[in-house]
Design a protein around this motif. Structure first.
Motif, short mmCIF file in Angstrom:
data_model
loop_
_atom_site.label_atom_id
_atom_site.label_comp_id
_atom_site.label_asym_id
_atom_site.label_seq_id
_atom_site.Cartn_x
_atom_site.Cartn_y
_atom_site.Cartn_z
N UNK A 105 0.87 -1.18 0.00
CA UNK A 105 0.00 0.00 0.00
C UNK A 105 0.90 1.22 0.00
N UNK A 106 0.70 2.09 -0.99
CA UNK A 106 1.57 3.24 -1.18
C UNK A 106 0.74 4.52 -1.15
N UNK A 107 1.22 5.50 -0.38
CA UNK A 107 0.59 6.82 -0.34
C UNK A 107 1.62 7.85 -0.80
N UNK A 108 1.20 8.74 -1.70
CA UNK A 108 2.04 9.87 -2.07
C UNK A 108 1.17 11.12 -2.10
N UNK A 109 1.69 12.21 -2.63
CA UNK A 109 0.96 13.47 -2.60
C UNK A 109 -0.32 13.44 -3.42
N UNK A 110 -0.35 12.65 -4.48
CA UNK A 110 -1.50 12.66 -5.37
C UNK A 110 -2.43 11.46 -5.23
N UNK A 111 -1.95 10.37 -4.67
CA UNK A 111 -2.80 9.18 -4.63
C UNK A 111 -2.42 8.26 -3.48
N UNK A 112 -3.30 7.34 -3.23
CA UNK A 112 -3.03 6.24 -2.30
C UNK A 112 -3.65 5.00 -2.94
N UNK A 113 -2.87 3.93 -3.01
CA UNK A 113 -3.35 2.74 -3.71
C UNK A 113 -2.59 1.50 -3.29
N UNK A 114 -3.23 0.35 -3.55
CA UNK A 114 -2.55 -0.92 -3.40
C UNK A 114 -1.72 -1.15 -4.66
N UNK A 115 -0.50 -1.60 -4.47
CA UNK A 115 0.42 -1.85 -5.58
C UNK A 115 0.87 -3.30 -5.49
N UNK A 116 0.93 -3.96 -6.64
CA UNK A 116 1.37 -5.35 -6.69
C UNK A 116 2.72 -5.43 -7.37
N UNK A 117 3.66 -6.12 -6.73
CA UNK A 117 4.96 -6.41 -7.30
C UNK A 117 4.92 -7.88 -7.71
N UNK A 118 4.73 -8.11 -8.99
CA UNK A 118 4.46 -9.44 -9.51
C UNK A 118 5.65 -9.95 -10.32
N UNK A 119 6.32 -11.02 -9.87
CA UNK A 119 7.47 -11.55 -10.61
C UNK A 119 7.08 -12.25 -11.91
N UNK A 120 5.79 -12.52 -12.11
CA UNK A 120 5.32 -13.22 -13.30
C UNK A 120 5.07 -12.30 -14.48
N UNK A 121 5.12 -11.00 -14.28
CA UNK A 121 4.79 -10.04 -15.34
C UNK A 121 5.88 -10.07 -16.41
N UNK A 122 5.45 -10.27 -17.64
CA UNK A 122 6.37 -10.27 -18.78
C UNK A 122 6.36 -8.92 -19.48
N UNK A 123 5.24 -8.22 -19.41
CA UNK A 123 5.10 -6.93 -20.07
C UNK A 123 4.06 -6.10 -19.33
N UNK A 124 4.29 -4.80 -19.22
CA UNK A 124 3.33 -3.90 -18.59
C UNK A 124 3.19 -2.66 -19.45
N UNK A 125 2.04 -2.02 -19.37
CA UNK A 125 1.85 -0.80 -20.16
C UNK A 125 2.58 0.37 -19.49
N UNK A 126 2.70 1.44 -20.20
CA UNK A 126 3.46 2.60 -19.70
C UNK A 126 2.89 3.22 -18.46
N UNK A 127 1.58 3.22 -18.31
CA UNK A 127 0.97 3.83 -17.14
C UNK A 127 0.98 2.91 -15.92
N UNK A 128 1.27 1.63 -16.13
CA UNK A 128 1.36 0.68 -15.03
C UNK A 128 0.03 0.11 -14.58
N UNK A 129 -1.04 0.36 -15.33
CA UNK A 129 -2.36 -0.11 -14.92
C UNK A 129 -2.70 -1.51 -15.41
N UNK A 130 -1.97 -2.00 -16.42
CA UNK A 130 -2.26 -3.35 -16.92
C UNK A 130 -0.95 -4.11 -17.15
N UNK A 131 -1.07 -5.42 -17.23
CA UNK A 131 0.11 -6.28 -17.35
C UNK A 131 -0.22 -7.52 -18.16
N UNK A 132 0.84 -8.25 -18.51
CA UNK A 132 0.68 -9.51 -19.23
C UNK A 132 1.64 -10.52 -18.60
N UNK A 133 1.17 -11.75 -18.42
CA UNK A 133 2.03 -12.81 -17.87
C UNK A 133 2.35 -13.82 -18.95
#
Length: 133
Positions: A105-133
């Motif tokens: 769970x990460x909080x910064x000046x503009x947002x607070x959100x749950x973040x996933x660090x996934x070792x299975x991700x092969x590709x992610x989009x530039x904004x970080x909202x979607x991924x591919x395994x």
């Protein structure tokens, strides 16, 4: 030694029946605190227990996106992850995509959100909202 004695001896296990297994995901202390806050709030409003359920949806430019929903019903094949005093459910369809991940769970000046660090991700989009395994 007779055959019956050999079969009986082979059927008796001396060690533990089940080995403890590693949890499907790891949850950081910051995420545990936030989940606890959200769960306490939901459980005060309702007499039924509520869980945070992690899933994936087909969405975004890379293919899949994480989804977090509240549920008061545990489905038959949902994986329950218990860490400290917090329980989280993982949708059975999402399990193979997120196994081995870390939930933070990460909080910064503009947002607070749950973040996933996934070792299975092969590709992610530039904004970080979607991924591919």
């Amino acid at each position: 030694m007779s055959i019956a004695a050999t079969v009986k001896k082979a059927a008796v296990r001396t060690g533990p029946l089940l080995r403890p297994r590693k949890a499907a995901i790891a949850i950081t202390p910051a995420a545990i605190n936030r989940i606890r806050e959200l769960s306490d709030k939901m459980n005060k409003e309702s007499a039924e227990p509520h869980w945070l359920k992690i899933g994936v949806k087909t969405k975004g430019c890379s293919g899949m996106s994480y989804s977090l929903d509240y549920t008061n019903k545990k489905e038959k094949f949902d994986e329950e992850v218990k860490q400290d005093d917090v329980s989280v459910l993982i949708d059975s369809k999402a399990l193979l995509s997120i196994i081995g991940s870390e939930m933070d769970y990460v909080e910064d000046k503009l947002s607070s959100q749950f973040v996933f660090h996934n070792p299975n991700v092969k590709e992610a989009c530039g904004c970080g909202q979607s991924f591919m395994v």
